[in-house]
Each structure stands twice: as C-alpha cells, then as structure tokens.
Scaffold this motif. Structure first.
Motif, PDB file in Angstrom:
ATOM      1  N   THR A  96       0.838  -1.205   0.000  1.00 12.72           N
ATOM      2  CA  THR A  96       0.000   0.000   0.000  1.00 12.72           C
ATOM      3  C   THR A  96       0.869   1.248   0.000  1.00 12.72           C
ATOM      4  O   THR A  96       0.633   2.200  -0.762  1.00 12.72           O
ATOM      5  CB  THR A  96      -0.926   0.018   1.219  1.00 12.72           C
ATOM      6  OG1 THR A  96      -1.778  -1.141   1.194  1.00 12.72           O
ATOM      7  CG2 THR A  96      -1.797   1.272   1.220  1.00 12.72           C
ATOM      8  N   ALA A  97       1.909   1.259   0.847  1.00  9.48           N
ATOM      9  CA  ALA A  97       2.795   2.415   0.929  1.00  9.48           C
ATOM     10  C   ALA A  97       3.550   2.633  -0.382  1.00  9.48           C
ATOM     11  O   ALA A  97       3.701   3.772  -0.846  1.00  9.48           O
ATOM     12  CB  ALA A  97       3.783   2.226   2.084  1.00  9.48           C
ATOM     13  N   LEU A  98       4.036   1.547  -0.989  1.00 12.06           N
ATOM     14  CA  LEU A  98       4.752   1.677  -2.258  1.00 12.06           C
ATOM     15  C   LEU A  98       3.867   2.222  -3.360  1.00 12.06           C
ATOM     16  O   LEU A  98       4.286   3.056  -4.169  1.00 12.06           O
ATOM     17  CB  LEU A  98       5.324   0.313  -2.670  1.00 12.06           C
ATOM     18  CG  LEU A  98       6.522  -0.186  -1.855  1.00 12.06           C
ATOM     19  CD1 LEU A  98       6.870  -1.618  -2.240  1.00 12.06           C
ATOM     20  CD2 LEU A  98       7.728   0.728  -2.076  1.00 12.06           C
ATOM     21  N   ARG A  99       2.618   1.756  -3.386  1.00 10.83           N
ATOM     22  CA  ARG A  99       1.681   2.260  -4.395  1.00 10.83           C
ATOM     23  C   ARG A  99       1.405   3.754  -4.185  1.00 10.83           C
ATOM     24  O   ARG A  99       1.371   4.533  -5.146  1.00 10.83           O
ATOM     25  CB  ARG A  99       0.385   1.447  -4.335  1.00 10.83           C
ATOM     26  CG  ARG A  99      -0.766   2.025  -5.156  1.00 10.83           C
ATOM     27  CD  ARG A  99      -0.409   2.165  -6.618  1.00 10.83           C
ATOM     28  NE  ARG A  99      -1.462   2.872  -7.343  1.00 10.83           N
ATOM     29  CZ  ARG A  99      -1.271   3.630  -8.405  1.00 10.83           C
ATOM     30  NH1 ARG A  99      -0.057   3.775  -8.906  1.00 10.83           N
ATOM     31  NH2 ARG A  99      -2.280   4.231  -9.008  1.00 10.83           N
ATOM     32  N   VAL A 100       1.232   4.156  -2.933  1.00 14.72           N
ATOM     33  CA  VAL A 100       1.006   5.573  -2.640  1.00 14.72           C
ATOM     34  C   VAL A 100       2.213   6.401  -3.056  1.00 14.72           C
ATOM     35  O   VAL A 100       2.082   7.465  -3.682  1.00 14.72           O
ATOM     36  CB  VAL A 100       0.703   5.770  -1.143  1.00 14.72           C
ATOM     37  CG1 VAL A 100       0.714   7.261  -0.784  1.00 14.72           C
ATOM     38  CG2 VAL A 100      -0.651   5.157  -0.786  1.00 14.72           C
ATOM     39  N   LEU A 101       3.410   5.920  -2.740  1.00 13.51           N
ATOM     40  CA  LEU A 101       4.626   6.644  -3.117  1.00 13.51           C
ATOM     41  C   LEU A 101       4.778   6.717  -4.634  1.00 13.51           C
ATOM     42  O   LEU A 101       5.232   7.741  -5.166  1.00 13.51           O
ATOM     43  CB  LEU A 101       5.849   5.956  -2.510  1.00 13.51           C
ATOM     44  CG  LEU A 101       6.039   6.111  -0.997  1.00 13.51           C
ATOM     45  CD1 LEU A 101       7.177   5.220  -0.514  1.00 13.51           C
ATOM     46  CD2 LEU A 101       6.315   7.566  -0.645  1.00 13.51           C
ATOM     47  N   SER A 102       4.389   5.655  -5.334  1.00 17.59           N
ATOM     48  CA  SER A 102       4.590   5.634  -6.782  1.00 17.59           C
ATOM     49  C   SER A 102       3.730   6.656  -7.496  1.00 17.59           C
ATOM     50  O   SER A 102       4.183   7.289  -8.459  1.00 17.59           O
ATOM     51  CB  SER A 102       4.323   4.228  -7.335  1.00 17.59           C
ATOM     52  OG  SER A 102       2.954   3.884  -7.236  1.00 17.59           O
ATOM     53  N   TYR A 103       2.471   6.851  -7.028  1.00 19.36           N
ATOM     54  CA  TYR A 103       1.667   7.857  -7.727  1.00 19.36           C
ATOM     55  C   TYR A 103       1.921   9.261  -7.175  1.00 19.36           C
ATOM     56  O   TYR A 103       1.793  10.246  -7.904  1.00 19.36           O
ATOM     57  CB  TYR A 103       0.169   7.516  -7.694  1.00 19.36           C
ATOM     58  CG  TYR A 103      -0.556   7.689  -6.386  1.00 19.36           C
ATOM     59  CD1 TYR A 103      -0.860   8.946  -5.879  1.00 19.36           C
ATOM     60  CD2 TYR A 103      -0.993   6.582  -5.658  1.00 19.36           C
ATOM     61  CE1 TYR A 103      -1.541   9.104  -4.690  1.00 19.36           C
ATOM     62  CE2 TYR A 103      -1.676   6.727  -4.463  1.00 19.36           C
ATOM     63  CZ  TYR A 103      -1.941   7.990  -3.981  1.00 19.36           C
ATOM     64  OH  TYR A 103      -2.625   8.137  -2.800  1.00 19.36           O
ATOM     65  N   THR A 104       2.349   9.363  -5.911  1.00 21.19           N
ATOM     66  CA  THR A 104       2.659  10.677  -5.344  1.00 21.19           C
ATOM     67  C   THR A 104       3.896  11.279  -6.000  1.00 21.19           C
ATOM     68  O   THR A 104       3.943  12.473  -6.298  1.00 21.19           O
ATOM     69  CB  THR A 104       2.880  10.571  -3.820  1.00 21.19           C
ATOM     70  OG1 THR A 104       1.702  10.038  -3.208  1.00 21.19           O
ATOM     71  CG2 THR A 104       3.184  11.934  -3.225  1.00 21.19           C
ATOM     72  N   ASN A 105       4.893  10.435  -6.230  1.00 21.49           N
ATOM     73  CA  ASN A 105       6.160  10.896  -6.812  1.00 21.49           C
ATOM     74  C   ASN A 105       6.249  10.658  -8.312  1.00 21.49           C
ATOM     75  O   ASN A 105       7.300  10.863  -8.914  1.00 21.49           O
ATOM     76  CB  ASN A 105       7.332  10.206  -6.114  1.00 21.49           C
ATOM     77  CG  ASN A 105       7.410  10.549  -4.633  1.00 21.49           C
ATOM     78  OD1 ASN A 105       7.550  11.714  -4.275  1.00 21.49           O
ATOM     79  ND2 ASN A 105       7.307   9.543  -3.780  1.00 21.49           N
TER      80      ASN A 105
END
Length: 209
Positions: free
Chosen positions: A180-189
């Motif tokens: 979940t955290a990686l997915r959030v980071l991938s679209y945030t950045n």
C-alpha cells in the motif's frame, strides 16, 4: 486471514473508479453500472478461470455486489463538484484495494499448490485485471500498462507469497502495508517504468537536450 474489511474498501474503490471512468466517457446509467461492476469483480473472475476455482464462486460474494451497487449509485447521484475530490482520496483507497486483492489472489493460488508463475498471475489479475478490463471497455489504453507503476506491486506480492517468503498472518499484513505504501509513493512521486517509443516524434523529444 480475515480480509473482509479491506476487500470491502477495495471493492468500493474499484467500483467507484469504474463508474467515474464511465461518467467521463459520457456513458448512460447502464454503462456506469457495467463498468463499475467489471472493475470491481472482473479481475477476480478471470483469476478463478485460470487457477481452477469455479466461476460460480464469484456469486457467493453477495454482500460485496450489494456494496458495489450502492457505491456506483452514489457516484451517479453525487454532484460533480464532490466527485472532483475523488482523485485525491481515490488513489489511496485504490492502493488499499490493490494490496488486499493481490494478496488474496496470491493466497488463493498458493493454497491450491500452484507454481509460483500461477501465484504471480493470480496476484496481478486480482489486483489489476479489473482496471485493465475497465480501460478497454472505455476505449482507453490500460493505465496499468502505460502510465504508472501499478501491476509491479502485485507481481512483488505474488513472488513473496509464491516463494513462501511471507506465510504467517503477521507477515501477510506487513506485506499489505508495504505494498500500500509503495503504491502511494509511486503515484505521489510519479514513478514510471522505463519505456521506449517507435514514434519518430517521441524519439526526437527523448533525445532532445
């Protein structure tokens, strides 16, 4: 493991995303419901076919169908100014749905003693298959395969479970939070995978300093 709450959130997120895409494409109310349902359940249905689970098992999720229908109805009735906020929160709930569904699919295949390749495919299809079907029905290039790092996280889930790296409930929940955290980071950045183009214009822009 009891994934009902997470699955519920993922179902709502995927159903709403499908309904919003249908509204963006100016589909009628039937199209809105079809795209919403397909996005929420399409990946799981294809997974069942490939790993040998009876397709009829999909109909045992009565409560989830009801929740999806309510979510789609709400989207259709909501004022447009409220739907504008979906992009911000929708990606977060979508990340939860991706992680929960990918783990579910991988665990399904692993419990049936399928090889790691089947476990990975089950994770990817459950986590992102519905979105691919949604985009194809909407006449769009699948976002999962082009714009963002999305399916890669499901592949990681499948590999971790298929290789027995994560087996206990604690490890699976830890994997859920990491994905979940990686997915959030991938679209945030705005992380993207490397790509090449055979379009002369794109090639020119790629090498332009």
């Amino acid at each position: 493991m009891n994934w009902d709450v997470l699955s519920m959130i993922g179902t709502i997120a995927f159903a709403v995303s499908g309904a919003i895409v249908a509204l963006e494409e100016e589909y009628d109310i039937l199209g809105v419901y079809i795209l919403g349902i397909v996005t929420a359940f399409g990946g799981g249905a294809i997974r069942n076919l490939l790993i040998g689970v009876p397709v009829s098992a999909l109909w045992d999720q009565g409560i989830f169908f009801q929740i999806a229908l309510l979510a789609i109805t709400a989207v259709f009735l909501f004022p447009n100014n409220l739907l504008k906020h979906w992009q911000r929160w929708g990606n977060f709930f979508d990340a939860i749905g991706l992680a929960a569904f990918a783990i579910q699919g991988a665990v399904y295949a692993s419990n049936m003693n399928h090889p790691i390749s089947a476990v990975i495919v089950a994770a990817v299809l459950t986590g992102s298959g519905g979105g691919i079907i949604r985009d194809l029905l909407a006449g769009r290039k699948p976002t999962v395969l082009k714009a963002e790092i999305y399916a890669v996280w499901a592949i990681i889930v499948g590999a971790a479970i298929g290789l027995k790296i994560t087996t206990s409930p604690f490890e699976l929940y830890t994997l859920f939070f990491i994905i979940t955290a990686l997915r959030v980071l991938s679209y945030t950045n705005n992380w993207k995978l490397p790509n090449r183009s055979l379009n002369p214009i794109n090639i020119k822009n790629t090498f332009k300093m």
